[in-house]
Design a protein around this motif. Structure first.
Motif, short mmCIF file in Angstrom:
data_model
loop_
_atom_site.label_atom_id
_atom_site.label_comp_id
_atom_site.label_asym_id
_atom_site.label_seq_id
_atom_site.Cartn_x
_atom_site.Cartn_y
_atom_site.Cartn_z
N ALA A 143 0.84 -1.20 0.00
CA ALA A 143 0.00 0.00 0.00
C ALA A 143 0.88 1.25 0.00
O ALA A 143 2.06 1.18 0.30
N GLU A 144 0.27 2.40 -0.32
CA GLU A 144 1.03 3.65 -0.41
C GLU A 144 0.42 4.73 0.48
O GLU A 144 -0.80 4.89 0.52
N ASP A 145 1.28 5.45 1.17
CA ASP A 145 0.88 6.62 1.95
C ASP A 145 0.67 7.74 0.93
O ASP A 145 1.59 8.13 0.23
N GLY A 146 -0.58 8.24 0.82
CA GLY A 146 -0.87 9.19 -0.24
C GLY A 146 -1.57 10.45 0.23
O GLY A 146 -1.56 10.79 1.42
N PHE A 147 -2.19 11.14 -0.73
CA PHE A 147 -2.86 12.41 -0.46
C PHE A 147 -3.88 12.26 0.66
O PHE A 147 -4.64 11.30 0.71
N ARG A 148 -3.87 13.26 1.54
CA ARG A 148 -4.85 13.36 2.63
C ARG A 148 -5.28 14.81 2.69
O ARG A 148 -4.46 15.71 2.70
N PRO A 149 -6.60 15.07 2.73
CA PRO A 149 -7.05 16.45 2.83
C PRO A 149 -6.46 17.13 4.07
O PRO A 149 -6.07 16.47 5.03
N PRO A 150 -6.41 18.47 4.06
CA PRO A 150 -5.77 19.21 5.16
C PRO A 150 -6.65 19.32 6.41
O PRO A 150 -7.07 20.41 6.80
N PHE A 151 -6.91 18.18 7.04
CA PHE A 151 -7.66 18.19 8.30
C PHE A 151 -6.87 18.95 9.36
O PHE A 151 -5.66 19.14 9.23
N ASP A 152 -7.54 19.33 10.45
CA ASP A 152 -6.85 20.08 11.51
C ASP A 152 -6.26 19.15 12.58
O ASP A 152 -5.98 19.58 13.69
N PHE A 153 -6.05 17.90 12.24
CA PHE A 153 -5.39 16.94 13.13
C PHE A 153 -4.48 16.06 12.27
O PHE A 153 -4.73 15.86 11.09
N PRO A 154 -3.40 15.52 12.85
CA PRO A 154 -2.44 14.76 12.05
C PRO A 154 -2.95 13.37 11.68
O PRO A 154 -3.78 12.79 12.39
N GLY A 155 -2.45 12.87 10.57
CA GLY A 155 -2.84 11.54 10.13
C GLY A 155 -2.25 11.19 8.78
O GLY A 155 -1.45 11.94 8.21
N HIS A 156 -2.66 10.05 8.29
CA HIS A 156 -2.22 9.53 6.99
C HIS A 156 -3.41 8.86 6.31
O HIS A 156 -4.26 8.28 6.99
N TRP A 157 -3.43 8.91 5.00
CA TRP A 157 -4.36 8.10 4.22
C TRP A 157 -3.53 7.08 3.47
O TRP A 157 -2.60 7.45 2.73
N ILE A 158 -3.84 5.81 3.66
CA ILE A 158 -3.11 4.71 3.03
C ILE A 158 -3.95 4.18 1.88
O ILE A 158 -5.11 3.78 2.07
N TYR A 159 -3.34 4.16 0.71
CA TYR A 159 -4.03 3.74 -0.51
C TYR A 159 -3.73 2.29 -0.82
O TYR A 159 -2.58 1.87 -0.87
N VAL A 160 -4.81 1.52 -1.04
CA VAL A 160 -4.72 0.12 -1.44
C VAL A 160 -5.38 0.03 -2.81
O VAL A 160 -6.55 0.39 -2.96
N ASP A 161 -4.61 -0.38 -3.81
CA ASP A 161 -5.12 -0.50 -5.18
C ASP A 161 -5.73 0.83 -5.65
O ASP A 161 -6.80 0.86 -6.25
N GLY A 162 -5.07 1.95 -5.30
CA GLY A 162 -5.49 3.26 -5.77
C GLY A 162 -6.61 3.90 -4.97
O GLY A 162 -7.05 5.00 -5.29
N HIS A 163 -7.10 3.23 -3.93
CA HIS A 163 -8.22 3.75 -3.14
C HIS A 163 -7.74 4.03 -1.70
O HIS A 163 -7.07 3.19 -1.11
#
Length: 125
Positions: free
Chosen positions: A27-47
């Motif tokens: 999986a890939e660590d990808g784009f995440r909207p600029p929320f006001d708290f820290p985090g990551h969005w992990i993409y599996v098969d482009g999602h």
């Protein structure tokens, strides 16, 4: 028809958890909207299937209401090679009377991850 869109996990070390998903699932660590708290969005098969919220906490979560998270179906050898290269503890099993095998991988912070693979269907007697 409703379908599962993503899972959301509270973690104390977002980078380590993102690395775990990369090593085990590819999986890939990808784009995440600029929320006001820290985090990551992990993409599996482009999602963006795994959302990580970075929170302060002193210890790992015990397994509780959600026992594990599952992804599949992957090829056995490449998956095993990724898990072992990352040094993650795992066990293999399978769904009875099916062609689905399972890796259960112990990840950071108490996370149990199931990764399914195809195996030969058992012969019926």
């Amino acid at each position: 028809m409703p379908r599962l869109d993503h899972i959301n996990i509270d973690v104390s070390d977002g980078a380590r958890m993102a690395r775990f998903f990369a090593e085990v699932l590819g999986a890939e660590d990808g784009f995440r909207p600029p929320f006001d708290f820290p985090g990551h969005w992990i993409y599996v098969d482009g999602h963006p299937a795994i959302h990580l919220n970075v929170v302060a906490r002193q210890s790992d979560f015990p397994r509780g209401m959600v026992n594990h998270v599952a992804f599949g179906v992957y090829e056995f050898e490449p998956t095993r090679a990724r898990i072992e290269a990352g040094g993650w503890p795992y066990r293999t099993t399978g769904i009875p009377d099916s062609e689905i095998g399972q890796f259960f991988v112990e990840g950071p912070e108490g996370l149990l991850l199931e990764v399914q693979f195809r195996r030969e269907r058992p012969a019926r007697g």
